[in-house]
Enzyme design. Sequence first.
Site, mmCIF file in Angstrom:
data_model
loop_
_atom_site.group_PDB
_atom_site.id
_atom_site.type_symbol
_atom_site.label_atom_id
_atom_site.label_comp_id
_atom_site.label_asym_id
_atom_site.label_seq_id
_atom_site.Cartn_x
_atom_site.Cartn_y
_atom_site.Cartn_z
ATOM 1 C CE LYS A 73 -4.180 -1.953 2.010
ATOM 2 N NZ LYS A 73 -5.221 -1.891 3.033
ATOM 3 C CG ASN A 156 -1.717 1.568 18.273
ATOM 4 O OD1 ASN A 156 -2.478 0.660 17.898
ATOM 5 N ND2 ASN A 156 -0.444 1.625 17.908
ATOM 6 N N GLY A 250 -17.264 -5.587 9.643
ATOM 7 C CA GLY A 250 -16.182 -5.402 8.665
ATOM 8 C C GLY A 250 -16.614 -5.628 7.223
#
Length: 284
Positions: A73, A156, A250
């Site tokens: 990506k 995170n 999802g």
Amino acid sequence: MTKELNFKQELTAAFGQPISENPTQVMVEAAYRHHNLDWRYLTIEVGPNDLEDAVRGAKVMGFQGFNCTIPHKVKVIDYLDGLGESASLMGAVNCVVRKDGQWIGENTDGKGFVSSLRELTDPSGKKVVIFGAGGAARAIGVEVALAGASAITIVNRSSGRGEELSSLLDEKLPAEANFIPWEKTFVIPDGTDVLINATSIGLFPDLDARLDLDIESLTSETVVADVIPNPPETNLVRDAKGKGCKVIDGLGMLVNQGVIGIRHWTGIDPDPVVMRAALEEVFD
Ligand code: NDP
């Protein structure tokens, strides 16, 4: 009268490694069939050392575009001719589109997520909590901020990635963003409108995995979203439904990013119901 025959199909693809478990072909080709397009979407294993050749090969073979997934990506940007706005902000591309003979990189992951979210709530002015700071969290954070979210909290495990994402959102986008290191059971702040799992927790085969989250702090006013497509019914999705929350799974994001990709490549607006049904059949 002789019928005009055409044996040349238009080609699109997914490039990645590993790629064999990527289900995108099922939903994209279901849409092509449904809309009578003689197009194909090929699932192609491309390793990191072969990406440049693959991108050049797709161009000379006349592909209309391709998706790229792990691990391409970011690297694919080196081989493209230009970038869309959000792909440029994120520094990541998951959808490449042929425009006037040039390869343009777009990012449809976050846009797909926001389309799913809009079916339940308008992100504008909302307070959003995102777990994760990887590619999916980055794509979602940027698009939710572009859609007008007022405050975004990144939670995170590793601080480096978490701080980097919250700084990007805070400095380059109109949202206020902050970072909370995920060191203990997370208690959802009062007034959270949207809570998103953008980590890989719960992805097959880790079916029992659970976010370290105080589920008692979740109330029915919060819209809960999970990016995990396989299985779509994660523990978070189940727990949130049990709390009476509106939930996005999802598959919603996967289908909607596919809708945007097909629109870029073919110019038609594909039917998301047909695409979701095709995926549900394979994940059954
Ligand atoms: P990355 O590897 O870039 O990021 C993974 C993230 O998950 C990081 O923030 C990582 O934290 C966190 N994480 C992983 N394991 C744990 C754990 N045990 N505890 C706490 N945090 C953890 O992956 P992506 O962002 O590309 O993908 C994430 C998920 O999103 C995948 O499961 C993928 O399937 C899904 N996805 C779904 C899409 C859809 O259309 N539905 C589209 C794109 C992705 P840390 O930084 O600390 O390592």
